[in-house]
Design a protein around this motif. Sequence first.
Motif, PDB file in Angstrom:
ATOM      1  N   ARG A  26       0.833  -1.215   0.000  1.00  0.00           N
ATOM      2  CA  ARG A  26       0.000   0.000   0.000  1.00  0.00           C
ATOM      3  C   ARG A  26       0.861   1.257   0.000  1.00  0.00           C
ATOM      4  O   ARG A  26       0.555   2.219  -0.703  1.00  0.00           O
ATOM      5  N   GLU A  30       0.998   4.243  -2.833  1.00  0.00           N
ATOM      6  CA  GLU A  30       0.811   5.653  -2.466  1.00  0.00           C
ATOM      7  C   GLU A  30       2.002   6.500  -2.928  1.00  0.00           C
ATOM      8  O   GLU A  30       1.838   7.603  -3.460  1.00  0.00           O
ATOM      9  N   TYR A  52      -0.356   7.276   9.397  1.00  0.00           N
ATOM     10  CA  TYR A  52      -0.903   6.462   8.313  1.00  0.00           C
ATOM     11  C   TYR A  52      -1.470   5.179   8.920  1.00  0.00           C
ATOM     12  O   TYR A  52      -0.776   4.462   9.637  1.00  0.00           O
TER      13      TYR A  52
END
Length: 93
Positions: A26, A30, A52
């Motif tokens: 992930r 990003e 996060y």
Amino acid sequence: LHSYLARANSSLVATASHGFGWDGLRLLVEAWKAAGSEADRQVEFLESLRGYSGATGMLTFSAQDHNGRRLHDPTTIARLVKGYYQVVNTLGR
């Protein structure tokens, strides 16, 4: 993460390794969306993240801290070759 594993096989259980891999994937996506293919800009983006929400908990990064993992320098890229890690790049760190 749990729902994706369950879709693949209902008997699968998420482990720390699954969580770290999921978070890494992930974060990679990003960083790519934010900075394209420029590695230094990707690192700058990731180091700017605060709070996060990852599968392994809340992650906060900075050039000085790396979410408490500075000792292990998470910006070091290595290959596993015949059972040994070979450093590829440390992104100038």
